[in-house]
Design a protein around this motif. Structure first.
Motif, PDB file in Angstrom:
ATOM      1  N   THR A 143       0.833  -1.206   0.000  1.00  0.00           N
ATOM      2  CA  THR A 143       0.000   0.000   0.000  1.00  0.00           C
ATOM      3  C   THR A 143       0.862   1.249   0.000  1.00  0.00           C
ATOM      4  O   THR A 143       2.061   1.177   0.201  1.00  0.00           O
ATOM      5  CB  THR A 143      -0.905   0.039   1.235  1.00  0.00           C
ATOM      6  OG1 THR A 143      -0.062   0.199   2.381  1.00  0.00           O
ATOM      7  CG2 THR A 143      -1.706  -1.227   1.373  1.00  0.00           C
ATOM      8  N   ARG A 160      -6.740  15.639   2.361  1.00  0.00           N
ATOM      9  CA  ARG A 160      -7.289  14.398   2.892  1.00  0.00           C
ATOM     10  C   ARG A 160      -6.679  14.090   4.261  1.00  0.00           C
ATOM     11  O   ARG A 160      -7.381  13.671   5.188  1.00  0.00           O
ATOM     12  CB  ARG A 160      -6.952  13.263   1.917  1.00  0.00           C
ATOM     13  CG  ARG A 160      -8.185  12.469   1.542  1.00  0.00           C
ATOM     14  CD  ARG A 160      -7.850  11.433   0.516  1.00  0.00           C
ATOM     15  NE  ARG A 160      -8.493  10.193   0.832  1.00  0.00           N
ATOM     16  CZ  ARG A 160      -8.140   9.032   0.291  1.00  0.00           C
ATOM     17  NH1 ARG A 160      -7.135   8.996  -0.575  1.00  0.00           N
ATOM     18  NH2 ARG A 160      -8.773   7.934   0.599  1.00  0.00           N
ATOM     19  N   THR A 164      -3.264   3.510   2.165  1.00  0.00           N
ATOM     20  CA  THR A 164      -4.370   2.998   1.364  1.00  0.00           C
ATOM     21  C   THR A 164      -4.609   1.541   1.733  1.00  0.00           C
ATOM     22  O   THR A 164      -3.791   0.915   2.401  1.00  0.00           O
ATOM     23  CB  THR A 164      -4.036   3.087  -0.136  1.00  0.00           C
ATOM     24  OG1 THR A 164      -2.812   2.380  -0.347  1.00  0.00           O
ATOM     25  CG2 THR A 164      -3.876   4.521  -0.588  1.00  0.00           C
ATOM     26  N   LYS A 184      -9.483  -1.796  -1.916  1.00  0.00           N
ATOM     27  CA  LYS A 184     -10.605  -0.975  -1.471  1.00  0.00           C
ATOM     28  C   LYS A 184     -10.302   0.491  -1.807  1.00  0.00           C
ATOM     29  O   LYS A 184      -9.537   1.137  -1.107  1.00  0.00           O
ATOM     30  CB  LYS A 184     -10.782  -1.116   0.056  1.00  0.00           C
ATOM     31  CG  LYS A 184     -11.263  -2.491   0.485  1.00  0.00           C
ATOM     32  CD  LYS A 184     -12.748  -2.640   0.273  1.00  0.00           C
ATOM     33  CE  LYS A 184     -13.222  -4.014   0.718  1.00  0.00           C
ATOM     34  NZ  LYS A 184     -14.640  -4.222   0.365  1.00  0.00           N
ATOM     35  N   THR A 185     -10.905   0.946  -2.878  1.00  0.00           N
ATOM     36  CA  THR A 185     -10.692   2.352  -3.217  1.00  0.00           C
ATOM     37  C   THR A 185     -11.362   3.231  -2.176  1.00  0.00           C
ATOM     38  O   THR A 185     -12.431   2.897  -1.673  1.00  0.00           O
ATOM     39  CB  THR A 185     -11.267   2.690  -4.610  1.00  0.00           C
ATOM     40  OG1 THR A 185     -12.249   1.720  -4.929  1.00  0.00           O
ATOM     41  CG2 THR A 185     -10.192   2.728  -5.653  1.00  0.00           C
ATOM     42  N   ALA A 186     -10.716   4.301  -1.881  1.00  0.00           N
ATOM     43  CA  ALA A 186     -11.213   5.307  -0.952  1.00  0.00           C
ATOM     44  C   ALA A 186     -11.181   4.878   0.514  1.00  0.00           C
ATOM     45  O   ALA A 186     -11.546   5.639   1.396  1.00  0.00           O
ATOM     46  CB  ALA A 186     -12.618   5.785  -1.330  1.00  0.00           C
ATOM     47  N   TRP A 187     -10.760   3.651   0.775  1.00  0.00           N
ATOM     48  CA  TRP A 187     -10.596   3.255   2.172  1.00  0.00           C
ATOM     49  C   TRP A 187      -9.222   3.725   2.642  1.00  0.00           C
ATOM     50  O   TRP A 187      -8.276   3.806   1.873  1.00  0.00           O
ATOM     51  CB  TRP A 187     -10.655   1.735   2.329  1.00  0.00           C
ATOM     52  CG  TRP A 187     -12.033   1.158   2.307  1.00  0.00           C
ATOM     53  CD1 TRP A 187     -13.063   1.538   1.502  1.00  0.00           C
ATOM     54  CD2 TRP A 187     -12.521   0.097   3.125  1.00  0.00           C
ATOM     55  NE1 TRP A 187     -14.167   0.775   1.747  1.00  0.00           N
ATOM     56  CE2 TRP A 187     -13.865  -0.124   2.742  1.00  0.00           C
ATOM     57  CE3 TRP A 187     -11.976  -0.696   4.128  1.00  0.00           C
ATOM     58  CZ2 TRP A 187     -14.642  -1.103   3.351  1.00  0.00           C
ATOM     59  CZ3 TRP A 187     -12.745  -1.678   4.715  1.00  0.00           C
ATOM     60  CH2 TRP A 187     -14.087  -1.878   4.338  1.00  0.00           C
TER      61      TRP A 187
END
Lengths: 216, 333
Positions: free
Chosen positions: B191, B199, B215, B219-222
């Motif tokens: 990751t 963010r 990241t 899982k996008t956006a997690w």
């Protein structure tokens, strides 16, 4: 008076006439191995002084109890015990010395000079002369070790007891702290002591001749 | 005297000698052993203190014999560890201090058998002072002088000793690096850390205790949230249908499946009092709730006059809890 003089004679015998290293040429292994600096040479010398004296006393004390057939194993046991004690004490109170002397410490057990004094002297003499003999031999050994150590450390490292003698520009003669330097030093010192003995002998003979001539 | 009595006498002689010897040694040992152990301990701390002079505490590292963390006021200055390699005359034993950045802090030669005057120059400042501050890539021995300090210059006439010492130092640095990698939690593998400042700002406000954000694989956006080496929580977006349209919340769910924090990210609610249901004060009520709490009827009362919005918020939180639960059971399975 004569008793004291006798003891002094025994002591001095170890220092010069029967000096373990220079005259008897015994225990040369440590004389080579640990004399590259004064600190180690002195530490080794003191350890041997203690072991030889303590062992001479032990052997002298038990000389009438020990069966002649097993005397050598008993002597070795005695020496080994004393050496182990020295090792334990050094480890606890002089860790640096203990580390430097390393395996040579254990080797004291088989030093010819210690067994020789037990056999030649302590086994036949009472405790006090045996002790003095041990002290004399030990001092002779320690003195010789320190002498070699001083020569090698000064020439080979430019220091004495780690204190620089000649300033930073001195380029030490490395060979002196290498084993070869040990051989050279000991060889020259033995030659010197032989010469000294020779000179003294000749002087005594001359003296005896003169005295003889006068009385005649 | 018959030969039998002689044998008995001989045996008795030897037995007695050994017995006395054993007693003497045991006696002396019982006195010197504690002191010897104390000296050994002392020598160790002394060596470490010389190595990391600024440190005021050396804490042993669990699971690594001989490894210590040199600390000053709780801050780790260096990892101190033993290292060894084969020199010219035998093993060279070192104590190496490695900084948290993976650079050499310093080293101390504990024992060696190198040639006096040649190999034992590894202890001299001229050679030794090349090491502090060097990174792994710079720990290479060269014979020519290097001006920029990008390598270690060998001692003339003692190349083998120089190389052996450098290898020992390098191995220590590598060992520390390896230990660090293995200490990083599994979820970090593969990751990237979150770098977008906006963010990060949101994430930090959401979970002030966090020390790192990564990241999450697949899982996008997690976002995986770490505290120290521990995985603390996941932050994920959750959507549901509100009164005026789709609303989106960022929900932080701890690894043990409880709501840690929540924040409204977007919504289209227009009705009166809807703002109240989306405000941090209301969202705060969800903290500590788990899926089983919700299933067991424990919930958060809706805001009167904004029931639909309140329910949509609850739906978001429930969904986030469910997602994390699914993800974690998937990861573990």
């Amino acid at each position: 008076m004569s008793a004291v003089r006798g003891l002094w004679q025994i002591f001095v015998n170890g220092l010069f006439e029967s000096n373990p290293i220079f005259r008897l040429a015994l225990s040369l292994c440590p004389a080579l191995a640990v004399t590259s600096n004064v600190y180690n040479a002195f530490g080794m010398g003191m350890s041997v002084l203690f072991v030889i004296t303590a062992n001479n006393m032990a052997v002298s004390l038990t000389r009438k109890l020990i069966n002649a057939k097993v005397r050598v194993p008993v002597y070795i046991t005695s020496i080994a015990t004393i050496v182990t004690v020295v090792q334990l004490v050094l480890e606890a109170y002089f860790p640096r010395l203990y580390q430097e002397l390393g395996i040579y410490l254990a080797l004291i057990v088989v030093f010819a000079i210690i067994l020789a004094r037990a056999e030649v002297f302590a086994a036949k003499n009472p405790i006090i002369p045996s002790m003095v003999d041990g002290l004399g031999m030990g001092a002779g050994f320690a003195g010789a070790m320190v002498l070699i150590g001083v020569i090698r450390e000064v020439i080979g490292n430019g220091t004495i007891l780690d204190i620089p003698l000649f300033g930073p520009n001195y380029a030490p003669a490395l060979i002196m702290i290498l084993p070869a330097g040990g051989f050279i030093t000991i060889g020259l010192l033995i030659a010197f002591f032989n010469h000294l003995t020779e000179v003294r002998k000749q002087a005594r003979e001359k003296l005896a001749l003169q005295e003889g001539g006068e009385t005649a | 005297m018959s030969s039998e009595t002689n044998v008995v006498k001989v045996a008795a002689n030897l037995t007695l000698a050994c017995l006395v010897s054993g007693l003497v040694i045991a006696g002396v040992y019982s006195i010197t052993a504690p002191e010897a152990a104390r000296q050994k301990e002392l020598a160790k701390t002394q060596a470490m203190q010389e190595l990391v002079k600024e440190a005021d505490q050396f804490a042993p590292i669990a699971g690594k014999t001989g490894w210590f963390e040199a600390k000053k006021g709780g801050k780790v200055l260096a990892t101190v560890l033993p290292s060894e390699s084969k020199g010219y005359g035998g093993p060279i034993k070192l104590l190496v201090a490695v900084t948290p950045e993976g650079k050499v802090h310093d080293f101390k030669v504990l024992g060696h058998n190198e040639t006096p005057g040649l190999g034992d120059n590894i202890k001299k400042p001229k050679f030794k002072d090349q090491f502090p501050g060097k990174a792994l890539a710079q720990l290479n021995v060269v014979k020519q002088p290097v001006a920029d300090g990008s390598a270690i210059e060998a001692i003339t006439g003692a190349t083998i000793s120089s190389k052996a010492l450098t290898v020992a130092v390098r191995e220590a640095v590598e060992a520390v690096a390896a230990a660090k990698t293995s200490a990083t939690p599994d979820h970090v593998a593969g990751t990237q850390p979150i770098t977008d400042p906006e963010r990060l700002q949101v994430l930090r406000e959401l979970i002030p205790a966090a020390t790192g954000f990564h990241t999450v694989v697949g899982k996008t956006a997690w976002v995986a949230v770490e505290k120290g080496d521990q995985l603390l929580a996941y932050v994920l977006p959750a959507e549901s249908q509100g009164y005026g349209g789709v609303m989106r919340l960022a929900v932080a769910v701890s690894t043990d499946g409880k709501v840690l924090a929540a924040k409204t990210m977007a919504h289209k609610e227009t009705i009166r009092r809807a703002d109240e249901a989306l405000a941090p004060a209301y969202l705060q009520n969800f903290v500590g709730l788990s899926l089983s709490d919700l299933a067991g009827g424990k919930s958060v009362d809706a805001i009167a006059g904004a029931t639909v919005t309140s329910k949509a918020v609850l739906a978001c939180v429930t969904k986030a809890l469910g997602d994390v639960n699914d993800y974690q059971s998937g990861v573990k399975g």
